[in-house]
Design a protein around this motif. Structure first.
Motif, short mmCIF file in Angstrom:
data_model
loop_
_atom_site.label_atom_id
_atom_site.label_comp_id
_atom_site.label_asym_id
_atom_site.label_seq_id
_atom_site.Cartn_x
_atom_site.Cartn_y
_atom_site.Cartn_z
N ALA A 330 0.73 18.52 -20.17
CA ALA A 330 0.86 19.97 -20.28
C ALA A 330 -0.50 20.62 -20.49
CB ALA A 330 1.81 20.33 -21.42
N GLY A 331 -1.36 19.97 -21.27
CA GLY A 331 -2.70 20.50 -21.51
C GLY A 331 -3.51 20.60 -20.23
N GLN A 332 -3.39 19.59 -19.37
CA GLN A 332 -4.10 19.64 -18.09
C GLN A 332 -3.55 20.76 -17.21
OE1 GLN A 332 -4.12 14.89 -17.83
NE2 GLN A 332 -4.95 15.87 -16.02
N ILE A 333 -2.23 20.89 -17.19
CA ILE A 333 -1.61 21.94 -16.38
C ILE A 333 -2.06 23.32 -16.85
CG2 ILE A 333 0.62 23.03 -15.85
CD1 ILE A 333 1.83 20.17 -16.05
N ILE A 334 -2.10 23.53 -18.16
CA ILE A 334 -2.49 24.82 -18.73
C ILE A 334 -3.96 25.12 -18.44
CG2 ILE A 334 -2.87 26.04 -20.92
CD1 ILE A 334 -0.30 24.57 -21.92
N MET A 335 -4.82 24.12 -18.62
CA MET A 335 -6.25 24.32 -18.39
C MET A 335 -6.54 24.62 -16.92
SD MET A 335 -9.44 21.73 -19.24
CE MET A 335 -9.34 21.95 -21.01
N GLU A 336 -5.93 23.85 -16.03
CA GLU A 336 -6.16 24.05 -14.61
C GLU A 336 -5.56 25.37 -14.14
OE1 GLU A 336 -4.62 20.70 -12.51
OE2 GLU A 336 -5.82 19.26 -13.64
N GLY A 337 -4.38 25.71 -14.65
CA GLY A 337 -3.70 26.91 -14.19
C GLY A 337 -4.31 28.19 -14.69
N HIS A 338 -4.55 28.29 -16.00
CA HIS A 338 -5.03 29.55 -16.57
C HIS A 338 -6.50 29.83 -16.27
CE1 HIS A 338 -1.68 31.26 -18.65
NE2 HIS A 338 -1.44 30.18 -19.37
N ILE A 339 -7.36 28.84 -16.42
CA ILE A 339 -8.80 29.10 -16.30
C ILE A 339 -9.47 28.26 -15.22
CG2 ILE A 339 -8.98 29.84 -18.70
CD1 ILE A 339 -10.12 27.14 -19.42
N ASN A 340 -8.68 27.53 -14.42
CA ASN A 340 -9.21 26.77 -13.29
C ASN A 340 -10.33 25.83 -13.72
OD1 ASN A 340 -9.36 25.92 -10.65
ND2 ASN A 340 -10.75 27.56 -10.01
#
Length: 637
Positions: A330-340
């Motif tokens: 989930a942390g990877q998904i959030i980091m990639e999604g919100h701030i690329n």
């Protein structure tokens, strides 16, 4: 590879392997779709849930069962919305937020989501430390410190086969769940009292008991409806390969609903068993302050014998470890999604774990081991406070007729969803108001610090939440184009070829692509074959490999096809090749299996620190292949 004219790409491949659910029928098709919600449900049975259930049952008996039940219903609703978003739009919640909100807002949404993941990780750390203490009699400070080593162990096991690891962990949780259920019946709770517990109680009185009940109730909500699970579920449903047609969407939504209902209801029964057990064993015997996980194993020993504490401790460690895995993803998904931003998984995991360990160590050193139970409950309250920032955008996105088409949620579902959001935000607002009021009443000397630091933060968070709610209403359909992580393919012209044979060119959709392709053509000319290789590094690609065809993958396929089309028009023989996961391994696999005899790669130009954070590809590829590698450095600025 086919192109898609839709906003999103195809969903992710089947989590069980290469099975395509579209080719199956009946029970076999249902079984093929089962999986994502079970991985999500692991977070609903973590040490944080156990702590809040024990605290609620021991302090208030059966009175908070209705909160647990209502939380489960809200979780079912919201997780189904997250699944719908991922299936129909091919975007996870973080990617959809990135398209809908400005960069500044996305940055703060990422910060808040990251705080929630750290809070969740804090509960896993304490749970695993308690498990280690029960098994090996290690002091909790040692156990907390040792949990940092699970970063290496977790990544190693995931690379060896995450599905087998998940199967083991879920099996252990299932065993402890059965143990709690059996023990609940042995203890003999009052069925009538349990039934009365489903009747809502007033949480909004101003007396101290109601405030304490509200605090634990919000902890139960935070432990049950976890914000990072919404991000995770919207991504995991893309592990099923479906036809992107009306019937394909309809079928996928229906089967994923079955998956969600079954998995989350199983989690509810486990949590209800723990709460009922605590109410029967502690509350009825006058032990109103029992809120520690350590006390639960004594009950198991009393009923089942000496093997029970061992089973409990192993399951406690397993549940913490499994939630750590889902938190990492989930942390990877959030980091990639919100701030690329995409960094190496081990570093992302290590940073989260260190940030979670610090408050646990501080609590043990200055407040003692007995305070860890309260710290777990606090971490679940923090999770609940962040829920609004995930739930409100999710409702907006799935209510958008233009984006969701025929699969926009109905008016009835929309009303239920907004009612859930209002309940969550309202309970949190009540808690914050009461807590700030208590701080002001208890310590007059600290008033100035509360007004200088705490109040502005509360106001800022409230304004951000208001903005997140209002922007999609005021600027409807004003979101950015679908998330394209690597930019748009550049036009190719004026290329001077030189002869070679079968040549691979690594593509990253940057300004370096044209130079790389030019150098490749100089080596092979028009007689050579050219394989344009791009590696998708999303969280889904890293864990599910070749079956991935999510939004980013489809975008990359379309961009790569533009290069292929441009070369074809110039009479070159070119083909697109997509790799998945780690760049070096994926490139080497394509080169070795397709008989490529020359590679042209662009150098990223990172320094040592960036290599540590983002990883290095060129050197790794050179050691994995037996063909020449031409490294093209970026043009000087």
């Amino acid at each position: 590879m086919s192109k898609s004219h839709t906003e999103s790409g195809n969903s992710l491949g089947n989590v069980h392997g290469s099975v395509n659910p579209e080719n199956l029928t009946g029970w076999r098709k249902l079984m093929a779709f089962l999986g994502p919600a079970y991985l999500v449900s692991v977070g609903y049975m973590d040490p944080g849930n156990w702590a809040t259930d024990l605290a609620g049952g021991s302090a208030f008996g059966y009175k908070l069962i209705w909160v647990l039940f209502a939380s489960n219903l809200i979780a079912l609703l919201l997780q189904s919305l997250a699944a719908r978003l991922g299936i129909v739009r091919g975007l996870d919640l973080a990617q959809a937020s990135k398209n809908a909100y400005p960069r500044f807002v996305n940055f703060w949404l990422y910060i808040l989501a990251q705080i929630a993941i750290i809070a969740c990780d804090l509960a896993e750390i304490i749970g695993m430390a308690i498990g280690l203490k029960l098994l090996f009699h290690l002091p909790l400070i040692w156990g907390v410190s040792l949990t940092i080593t699970d970063t290496v162990l977790m990544l190693y096991l995931m690379n060896k086969g995450m599905r087998k690891l998940e199967g083991f962990i879920i099996s252990m949780i299932f065993i402890i769940g059965i143990s709690f259920l059996v023990e609940m019946f042995i203890v003999g709770p009052e069925v009538v009292d349990i039934a009365k517990g489903f009747i809502p109680n007033n949480l909004f009185k101003n007396d101290k008991v109601s405030q304490q009940m509200l605090y634990i109730a919000i902890g139960i909500i935070g432990a049950t409806v976890m914000p990072h699970n919404l991000y995770l579920h919207s991504s995991l449903v893309q592990t099923r390969k479906i036809s992107r047609t009306k019937e394909g969407f309809k079928s996928a939504i229906r089967f994923n609903l079955f998956d969600t209902v079954i998995a989350l209801n199983l989690a509810f029964f486990v949590n209800a068993a723990i709460l009922i057990l605590a109410a029967t064993a502690f509350f009825k015997n006058g032990y109103f302050e029992v809120a520690e996980i350590q006390d639960a194993y004594k009950l198991l020993e009393h009923i089942f014998g000496k093997i029970a504490p061992v089973l409990f401790a192993v399951a406690l460690i397993a549940s913490g470890q499994s939630s750590t895995i889902t938190g990492t993803l989930a942390g990877q998904i959030i980091m990639e999604g919100h701030i690329n931003l995409r960094i190496e998984p081990w570093l992302r995991r290590l940073l989260t774990r260190v940030l979670a360990i610090v408050p646990a160590v501080f609590t043990i050193l200055y407040l003692g081991e007995d305070a860890l139970g309260s710290l777990i409950i606090l971490s679940q309250v923090v999770l609940s406070l962040q829920l609004g920032f995930a739930v409100i955008p999710l409702i907006h996105f799935t209510s958008d007729k233009k984006r969701m088409g025929d699969f926009v949620i109905s008016l009835k579902v929309k009303i239920l969803a907004w009612a859930s959001a209002i309940l969550i935000v309202g309970l949190n607002a009540k808690l914050v108001y009461d807590q700030v009021g208590d701080w002001l009443a208890e310590s007059k000397s600290a008033d100035i610090y509360i007004y200088i630091f705490v109040v502005p933060i509360v106001i800022g968070i409230a304004l951000l939440l208001l903005y997140v709610f209002l922007r999609p209403l005021l600027y409807k359909h004003n979101d950015q184009p679908a998330f394209v992580p690597h930019g748009i393919a550049a036009a190719l012209d004026n290329l001077e070829p030189v002869q070679y044979n079968h040549i691979a060119v690594t593509i990253d959709f940057s300004k370096n692509d044209q130079d790389c392709i030019r150098h490749a053509l100089m080596q092979g000319g028009k007689k050579a074959r050219y394989s344009l290789i791009h590696v998708v590094e999303t969280a889904g690609a890293r864990y599910y490999g070749k079956q991935v065809m999510d939004n980013e993958t489809q975008s990359d396929v379309n961009n790569l096809d533009k290069y292929v089309d441009a070369l074809t028009k110039l009479n070159y023989t070119a083909e697109a090749r997509i790799g998945y996961g780690g760049p070096a391994a994926a490139i080497a696999e394509i080169v070795n299996t397709e008989g490529i005899d020359f590679i042209v790669m662009g150098s990223h130009g990172h320094k040592a620190l960036k290599d540590l954070i983002f990883g290095t590809t060129v050197d790794s590829v050179r050691h994995k292949v037996n063909v020449p590698v031409l490294v093209v450095k970026p043009a000087a600025k």
